[in-house]
Each structure stands twice: as structure tokens, then as C-alpha cells.
Design an enzyme around this catalytic site. Sequence first.
Site, mmCIF file in Angstrom:
data_model
loop_
_atom_site.group_PDB
_atom_site.id
_atom_site.type_symbol
_atom_site.label_atom_id
_atom_site.label_comp_id
_atom_site.label_asym_id
_atom_site.label_seq_id
_atom_site.Cartn_x
_atom_site.Cartn_y
_atom_site.Cartn_z
ATOM 1 N N CYS A 8 0.840 -1.208 0.000
ATOM 2 C CA CYS A 8 0.000 0.000 0.000
ATOM 3 C C CYS A 8 0.874 1.256 0.000
ATOM 4 O O CYS A 8 1.407 1.626 -1.032
ATOM 5 C CB CYS A 8 -0.974 -0.025 1.180
ATOM 6 S SG CYS A 8 -2.390 1.090 0.957
ATOM 7 N N GLU A 30 -2.534 -8.980 3.809
ATOM 8 C CA GLU A 30 -2.687 -9.430 5.195
ATOM 9 C C GLU A 30 -4.126 -9.391 5.692
ATOM 10 O O GLU A 30 -4.421 -9.887 6.789
ATOM 11 C CB GLU A 30 -1.809 -8.577 6.119
ATOM 12 C CG GLU A 30 -2.375 -7.225 6.500
ATOM 13 C CD GLU A 30 -2.317 -6.166 5.402
ATOM 14 O OE1 GLU A 30 -2.814 -5.051 5.623
ATOM 15 O OE2 GLU A 30 -1.756 -6.464 4.322
ATOM 16 N N HIS A 80 -4.037 -5.173 0.138
ATOM 17 C CA HIS A 80 -3.571 -5.642 1.442
ATOM 18 C C HIS A 80 -3.608 -7.162 1.517
ATOM 19 O O HIS A 80 -4.654 -7.753 1.796
ATOM 20 C CB HIS A 80 -4.432 -5.041 2.556
ATOM 21 C CG HIS A 80 -4.122 -3.617 2.852
ATOM 22 N ND1 HIS A 80 -3.698 -3.176 4.087
ATOM 23 C CD2 HIS A 80 -4.156 -2.507 2.064
ATOM 24 C CE1 HIS A 80 -3.490 -1.870 4.049
ATOM 25 N NE2 HIS A 80 -3.772 -1.437 2.830
#
Length: 902
Positions: free
Chosen positions: A171, A308, A306
Site C-alpha cells: 500500500c 494481510e 492488502h
Amino acid sequence: MNSAMSSSSSFMVASSCCQNLQTRKYFLLAPEPFEKIGMIDALQKYNRKERKVFISSHLVPGHLDASGTRKKFLHEPVPKLEFVRTLLIDNYDSYTYNIFQELSIINGMPPVVIRNDEWTWKEVYHYLYEERTFDNIVISPGPGSPTCPSDIGICLRLLLECIDIPILGVCLGHQALGYVHGAEVVHAPEPFHGRLSDIEHNGCQLFHEIPSGRSSGFKVVRYHSLVIDPKSLPKELIPIAWTSTAETLPFQGVKRSNSFLNASKENKDIFNGMSELSDDSKDVKGGKVLMGIMHSSRPHYGLQFHPESVATCYGRQLFKNFRKITEDYWLLLMSTSFNERRAHYAACMQVPNLDPLSRSVAKRGHLVNKLIERRTAEVDGTLNLSHPGHSVKFLKMTWKKLDCSASQVGGADNIFCELFGDQEAKNSFWLDSSSIEKERARFSFMGGKGGSLWKQLSFRLSNRSDRMCKGGGHLSVEDANGHVISKFLEDGFFDYLDKELLSFCFDEKDYEGLPFDFYGGYIGYIGYDLKAECGVASNRHRSKTPDACLFFTDNVIVIDHQYDDIYTLSLHDGSTSTTSRLEDLEQRLLNLRAFTPRRLQSQASRGFSVVELKSGFSAEKSREQYIKDVENCQEFIKEGESYELCLTTQMRMKLGGIDSLELYRNLRIRNPAPYAAWLNFSRENLSICCSSPERFLRLDRNAILEAKPIKGTIARGSTPKEDEFLKLQLECSEKDQAENLMIVDLLRNDLGRVCETGSVHVPHLMEIESYATVHTMVSTIRGKKRSDASAIDCVRAAFPGGSMTGAPKLRSMELLDHLENCSRGIYSGCIGFFSYNQAFDLNIVIRTVVIHEGEASVGAGGAITALSDPNDEYEEMLLKTRAPIKAVLEHQSSIFSSDAQK
């Protein structure tokens, strides 16, 4: 998957870096035991053992066949790294520890986490090049823009100068990779936070074994307002991933049934535009968006989305692929030199020289002794375990059980009123599970001023405007005899409470057989402004109420609503064996059978209009100002400063003589909630009437940590049919799903700071829970607490609750402090207990009336996202005040009616 493309891209990056081999020196390091210390406030120890070089039959990519030397190398076994050492740069984000957890699993050891301004370039260079401490670098997401030096810190220099170290930027880190090489970072076609997209990619090694394209299953979560302009990419940056369609995607498991869609078309007046929803996703302006880049000659990669996030598919595979890229990169460099360099490489990569780093980290860490595991009945054996300045307290707990007796004595309400309700219920507490359906809560805890161990803590943060004071705050302690002592806590309240809890010694056998986790200890509240002890630089506003108030309670009555049982608990000094207080409580309970339950004062049953509400309560902000602040939040979001901002305000009303307990009894009937509470602190002229449906954080006796954030609220319907439609409308709302997901990922991050690697999970995502006046969207996050983390470490890692701040948390709280024109005080903080054995259960203070110095205040607000409608946000804020404000006005009305009849 295009294997040729994967191989060639890997070769292109690695071979071009071979020329930099002289820059990075390698020395032979003998294998030896070592200790890895990670950074999670408390130091995390890695098991001592000799690192081994495993031999596998894995061959480097086929493009090496052209070289005779390399061809010979192909037929020899090559080292496989047992673990990979990552430096994780935290850009003050609220998702960094989700990356930390993933890397800990995949790398075989935890990464070292530093903030982007924590180390100088000299320190970074020392650990990267002189100590050879790390194998790769990951740059986290974060608020702001890579064009702002304070937002990105040392990351730009890492990307510019570490040409021979694998780096992955996520990001903000992805945008920094583009920016440092001359690409332009611009506004995205629209802010995109907590929403999903399909991704297509070019098949490079980073996307090995990951499908590509629309409906392939490669769905990712995006949190960004800025993007790299693909037209500005320099030739050395290669685009590797894009959104595959101009559509957003629904979450897995959230489906709109045909019956619901048909019903919505027939009830346009109910749904206020819900009929426009269909199975077709909303188009995103601007078409495809660049989602990934790589450098043509350096092992540097960037991902805009993202990996994660809990809702991203193949996120773990991406991190596995980056580990593989790291391994292949170093192995390829090794293969280009002499054979002896290969041996040096194997030793170098497997045995990091971490002693200097460990010393550096230890200076910053908060080392918690493993005191929680001590369990002994011998006081002398535990004296050396207490913290300096806090004497060891050996506590003994006794208890009795009255089977199936709660209803016989009038239930929880009558028990509390008869035993603790006299004299305005001064210095009493009632953690009240007034809503117990669907096993949301089972036990209620109540008590008043107790035995010799009882005391009351009251803490106020220091006034930061006083230049002589640099933090901390003032604590006053009243004991059971009414004596008050005051002291200044230089290290703050959380540190004091941590040392208090860690100073208790006890025998686990005392509470064997009890089905609950509170056996005596601290009960009370922690105000929102204690965020100043959790990473926020300062508070702009000062609370009128104390920033924390707690009782240490040594006598407790517990009601098991499931089985109608009553438990009496008494806590005393281990050197005594008195049980008189326990017997007294039991006898008083038995005597209640002869009493008629105390009736609630007659309450007016009529409704109240908005005009009447306003006439009783004055708002801190007008409708116009609140809507303007919502728009300001959206501007911050557009600029990348936040993903979501939980904007709040306060309603206030001056009261005459009021029975606060009667007001609470009315509130618990009108708006029953599983995490309700009554608290009275007479020295502070303070009563709290709370009907919260939301759990902040719980730690049970088995060290399981749980959070249950609420994000997404809608009013109940007036008919069963309308009610079901509104419930489904909330369930399918893209805006509410996005809000909820952002906070789920935030809480995963907070738990990940103190939980065992791989233990943080989400057993329930975006479930709908219904209460008396509203439907809510609730998720559950759980993890296993690390043994070296204390109860207060867990609270400090997550406070204030993310559902009341937004994300990224620190930047969001700073922005909210400037938007909100008063302190939140107790509202947005937490109420609950800290048991003497480190278990705790805390709510989020919402749907609450705070009565202080003759004034009632009610806080409310909502999560602002890019999808928010400012007018709707104002109406939602009013909806959340309805139950507590109505309880106050009804109580006032009953007082006036009673006076008129006299």
C-alpha cells in the site's frame, strides 16, 4: 501460470544485482545458539537452538543452464533456509501486526518491527550491511502519502539505496516504491477502503500458484485513496497486477436471496432506495487500477492491495512467494561466485549476529517477567516475584453456591437493590448481563463497599498545558476506613495497574469449579483519554470526570442467569482465615425470600419526538456542524490520512434531584444489553448507567483473548416483516461491511501484538445481532495470549477499542481530536473487571448515561467512510442516543408526575 515468465523475471532481477556483490560483504560465522528478540512492546523470545542448513533437491531456475559453472551447480544440492530474517518497517499503521503474524509463520521466526522514524540511516545501515542481520525488508501500509517525509520516514532511502536486498512494499510502501523512482502518486478514481476487487497479474514469481483474472478466486481487500499513475511509470518499474474489472465484489458468505431482492422491490418505502440493489456490483469509475509493480533490476516489489487482510484470498501465498524470492535471490548470488563463498553464504544466512540488535531492542522493550505462571500457596516462595515498590499480596478466596435460588429472591434487580441500593447505592457496582439471549452473556457481578481489602482508585491525567509536567497523572486511593492518600504516577495509570495485578499471589485451587472468570479484584472504568498512555502524543481536550475510577472489591455476588444460581465470593489476606463476611452475605441473601421485590418507579410510556429530545438535551454540535464534520472526515479519507474515522459528539442535560439507580433500572428494562453496567463513585459525585451491547476485550483463565467489535447499526422495524427486511438490508450493506472489515483487521492487528504466532483468527465475521431498538453487525476475533504478556499489556495494545477510533488508529485519533470540540470522557472507554488472576472482561462504553455533578451526558457517533452519506450519519448518531436519552426523560417525567400528585 506462465513459468517461463516467472523464471525470467526472477533471473532478470537477481542477475542484474550480481554486480553489486562487492558492496555486500559476507564472512564465515560459526553456527551457535542464538536468541531472537522481536519487538511487540514485550520482547518475544525465539527458541535457543543451532540453526541447521537443510539440503533439498530444489534446483534453481532453468535459465542458469547456459553457464558451465552454473550448470554444474544445478546438479548439486543447494541450501534451503530454515528461516528468513525480515525487517518490518511500520509506517504508524494499524495493520502492521497482521503482516507480522503472517511473516512469523512463513519465515519461521518473527520479524523485527521498527517505526519508520525509530532508527537513523546509520543504525539501519549497520544492521543491514555490517551485522548482516536481515535477509529482506517489508514496508507496511500507513496513513498519508509517500510525498510527505513525515509519513514515510526512512522508507524512501531504503528503497533508493538498498539495491541488493529484497524489499516488499504494501500500500503506502508500494506507492513509495513508485514515487522514489519518479512515478506520480495521484488520487484514485475513488477512495477504496474495506472493499474487494478481482485481480489479474502477469504471472511473475510473486504471484506463483495464484490464479488471475475475473472470477478466478483471487479477491483482495483494498484500503487506499491514492494510487500510482501507470502512465508515469519509469522504464525501470514494471506493472505486474491490476484490478481485472471495474466492479466491487461482495464478501464471501454474504448472499442476497431472491426472496429478499423481490421483497425489497415491493417495499421501496421501507428500504429507502434499497430496491436499487441487485446482483450486479457497483461500477468503479476509471476502469482498471494498478495494483502491483516490480523493479526491473532490483528485487523490489510493491502491492497496492492488502495481502494481510482477513478477507484477501491467497494473501499467505503472496508472503510465501516473497520468502521464495528472497531465498532464490541469495542463492543465485551465491552461485555466481566461488564454491567457498557458497559455504560462507550458508553460514552467514543461517546464523545472524543479533547481539547488538538485541541490546538496542531491549532498551526500548517493556520486558514482562513470567509472573502469571506462578501458582503457589506459600507466600515466602513468591516474594521475589513482585515488582519493585509493590509488595507481594498473597490472596485467599473462599466461595459458596446457592443452587437455583436467584429467582426465589427476586432476581438480579431485587438482589442488587436490597443489598446495595440503600443510601443512593453509593460506591457500588453491578456488571449486569441484562440481555442473556443467545448466550451473549451469562453472569452478573455486583457488590458494594466491602472488607479490609476494599479500596477506590481515582486517576486524572496531568494537565499537559503545565510545562513542568511531561505526562503521568494524579492518583488518589481511598481505603476501607475512608483514609485517602494521593500520589503522582510518573509512568501513568496502566503501568501502576499492571504492577498491582502482577503483585498478587494466589492458589489456583481457590477457584476450581467456578464457571466464571472474576473472583475479586478491580472493577470500574477506563476513560477514552487514557489513549495518551497508548501511543497518542497528547489529548487536546480535558475530561471533566476522572480518567479512570476502579474499586478493588473483596466481596462479590455472582448470578448465573443460565442456571439461576447465586455465588458469594470473599477475598482476604492469605494470613487470615476469616469467613464471616461470606456467611453474612449468604444470610442476607436468604433473608430476601421474605421480602417483596422492590418495584421500579412508575415510568411514562409515551414516546418522545426529536423536538422534545432536543428541548431536554442540548447537543455539543448542531446538525449543520455535525454534517460538516462528516464531510471533513471524508476529505481526510480522500487525501489518504485515514481509512475510516469514528466521529462522535455529546448530548447534555442539567438535572435536578435524581435517583441515578432508578434511572439505570429503567434503562436496563428499556434497552437490555449483555455488557450493561451500573457504577457509583460517591467521592467523585459520579454515576454511570451503561447499556452497552459491545465487548471490547476479554481474557479468560485459559489465556484466550477475544474482541467483539460492532460496526453497522440499523433501527428495528415496527412489524416482523419490516424488521426482517431491515436486518437483511444491514447484512447486505456494502458500506457497513466495509466499516466492519476495517475494524476486524484493526483488532486482528491489536491482538497480534500480544498473541502467539498463528493463533489470531476470526471465528465469526459480520454476523447480525438484534437488540431492543437496533440490529447490529458484529464480528469476533480471538487469539492465544503470549505467556510473557500481562493482562495490561493486552489492554494497552488494543485501547481504545478500534470500533470507536477508526483506522489507522493513531492518525485517526489525532484527526478526531481536532474535529471533536470536547473530551469524550468515559464514553468510548471501557467498563469491566480485572480479576486478581489476570483474567479480565471489558465492554465499550456506548448507549450510556454519565451523571456527573448534576449533569447527564450521552455520547454517540458513527464510523465515517468514503461511502457515508452525511445526512444518514447524523440520523444514525441520533438513533444511538435514543434509548439512553429516553430513559432519562422518562425518569424525569416520572419525578414530575410524582411531585404533582403530592
